[in-house]
Scaffold this motif. Sequence first.
Motif, PDB file in Angstrom:
ATOM      1  N   ARG A 442      -8.556  -1.734   6.510  1.00  0.00           N
ATOM      2  CA  ARG A 442      -8.776  -2.010   5.530  1.00  0.00           C
ATOM      3  C   ARG A 442      -9.738  -2.401   4.337  1.00  0.00           C
ATOM      4  O   ARG A 442      -9.375  -1.613   3.424  1.00  0.00           O
ATOM      5  N   PRO A 516      -7.558  -4.239  -2.327  1.00  0.00           N
ATOM      6  CA  PRO A 516      -6.562  -5.006  -0.996  1.00  0.00           C
ATOM      7  C   PRO A 516      -5.411  -4.311  -1.876  1.00  0.00           C
ATOM      8  O   PRO A 516      -4.036  -3.907  -0.760  1.00  0.00           O
ATOM      9  N   TYR A 519      -4.715  -1.315  -0.467  1.00  0.00           N
ATOM     10  CA  TYR A 519      -3.982  -1.094   1.006  1.00  0.00           C
ATOM     11  C   TYR A 519      -3.392  -1.382   1.315  1.00  0.00           C
ATOM     12  O   TYR A 519      -1.970  -0.578   2.092  1.00  0.00           O
ATOM     13  N   ALA A 520      -2.743  -2.486   1.346  1.00  0.00           N
ATOM     14  CA  ALA A 520      -0.994  -2.604   1.439  1.00  0.00           C
ATOM     15  C   ALA A 520       0.013  -1.218   0.737  1.00  0.00           C
ATOM     16  O   ALA A 520       0.594  -1.340   1.804  1.00  0.00           O
ATOM     17  N   GLU A 521      -0.657  -1.229  -0.018  1.00  0.00           N
ATOM     18  CA  GLU A 521       0.877  -0.370  -0.703  1.00  0.00           C
ATOM     19  C   GLU A 521       0.684   1.279   0.128  1.00  0.00           C
ATOM     20  O   GLU A 521       1.996   1.232   0.935  1.00  0.00           O
ATOM     21  N   GLU A 523      -0.552   1.015   3.522  1.00  0.00           N
ATOM     22  CA  GLU A 523       0.146   0.539   4.596  1.00  0.00           C
ATOM     23  C   GLU A 523       1.926   0.403   4.457  1.00  0.00           C
ATOM     24  O   GLU A 523       2.200   1.051   5.974  1.00  0.00           O
TER      25      GLU A 523
END
Length: 533
Positions: A442, A516, A519-521, A523
Amino acid sequence: MTGHQGLALALFTAFVSITLAITVWAGRRRTSSEEFFSGGRLFSPLENGFAITGDYLSAGSFLGVSGLIALYGYDGVLYLVGFLVAWLGVLMLVAELVRNCGRFTLADVLSARMSARPVRIASGLSSITVAVLYLVAQMVGAGSLVSLLLDGEAARARTWTVVGVGALMVFYVVCGGMRATTWIQVVKGALLLGGSIVLTALVLTRFHGNVSDLLRAAAQGSGRGGAYLRPGLRYGGSGVARLDFVSLGLALVLGTAGLPHILTRFYTVPTARAARRSVVWAVALIGAFYLMTMVLGLGAAALVGSGAVRASNAAGNTAVPLLALDLGGGAGSTGGTVLFAVVGSVAFATILAVVAGLTLASSASVAHDLYGSLRRRRSGPSAAPDAREVAVARLAAVAVGAVAIVLTLYAQALNVAVVVGVAFAVAASANLPALLFTLFWRRFTTRGTVWSIYGGLVPSVVLVVFSPVVSGGSDAIFPRLDFAWFPLQNPGIVSIPLGFLAGWLGTVLSRAPADPGRYAEVEVRSLTGAGAA
């Protein structure tokens, strides 16, 4: 020209004619960058599995590894283990995620959550380096094969073969793109597996299916006795040799997931699930081939003799053609002529298919990553349209082919499997750390990505340049020079940790923290395929 020379030339001409026809047919259907770089994403898992097999099973496997087994027995088999085990990591960690996150190249994945321009430039340079090293290995194999076929004019034949293979690979890519390359690889994979099955059956028949007899005969034919079947013949006797083996093992196991021409194959199928199923098919086909390669290497030692293999080619690259000649009845016999010609044409098919895939991957990196990012910086987001990227890729294919030809002319004494191992080490050092950090860490940042790539690429290339592969030995690229201060042939044990360390260090020293949200996108996209191209 002898009988086996004429027949081999005829079969090879037939294969080249078929592949040229495929290229012309496929070229008529190529209308966009998606067609050129990914074949329209229309291939089924089975088709792509055969194409991956054709792309992965190179001259390093068919000629180089079988030759190492013929010369060094147990230590040669270690190459097969590394090549095959690597696919478990590809299946579990890479295939689906890369398909969901990227479009054409590795840089698409790495730049998904980073600043695109520096990451694309670094990844493009790394991918081109790996591809050129791998190309040299394939073309060395082509030269070795032709020097055996036309032994009266070996040096001249090698030179013209290298130039001819280079010209063909450029034509395949420029005129046919990914669609033609994929079908060439499918045909080549089927031919290679079929030829290996025939040769393996003949070897086992010669020993009445008794593997113990085959092993005993191989040990005797090697001239090394029981040492041939024990560890240490090539990677034993000193601490440096053992360390070289560990380095090689790391490179082979970790390098596959960083090979650009393998990663691009995951973009030729419509979904991530299809990418995973492609890998399952590839693992089954590749595993079967490597089992047969082990039998062929042992058969060459048993029936031809390690001394005869070494006399024909010091690196062992001609072990399988010599074995085919013996299995068919020996030199001058009709069976030997036919079998030798078939093996020669299959080996040429192997080389041509792999070099086409490598050239396409490297030209895609030049056009889509290097040119695309530089052009977009100067003129805005729409400055590198499809047609322009395809045109640049064509020019890049010509340039990459020329560089590979020049390098190959200086590397004819090397075993192709050794050169492939070096390419794997560079891929594992420069590409894999950045890829894994991007997908699973992350906090990973743009600086960490760039440092990871260069931190693995530069040390691995420098260590190879100052290794016994380049100078300091009779089988080096420059045998009359000696500037080798790095004792190992494979740099992986040093350069792979450096790549991971540089990525970590660049991240913790970054001024701008990771986003973040991005990264969430990434992931979600990597795991579910939402928003995938």
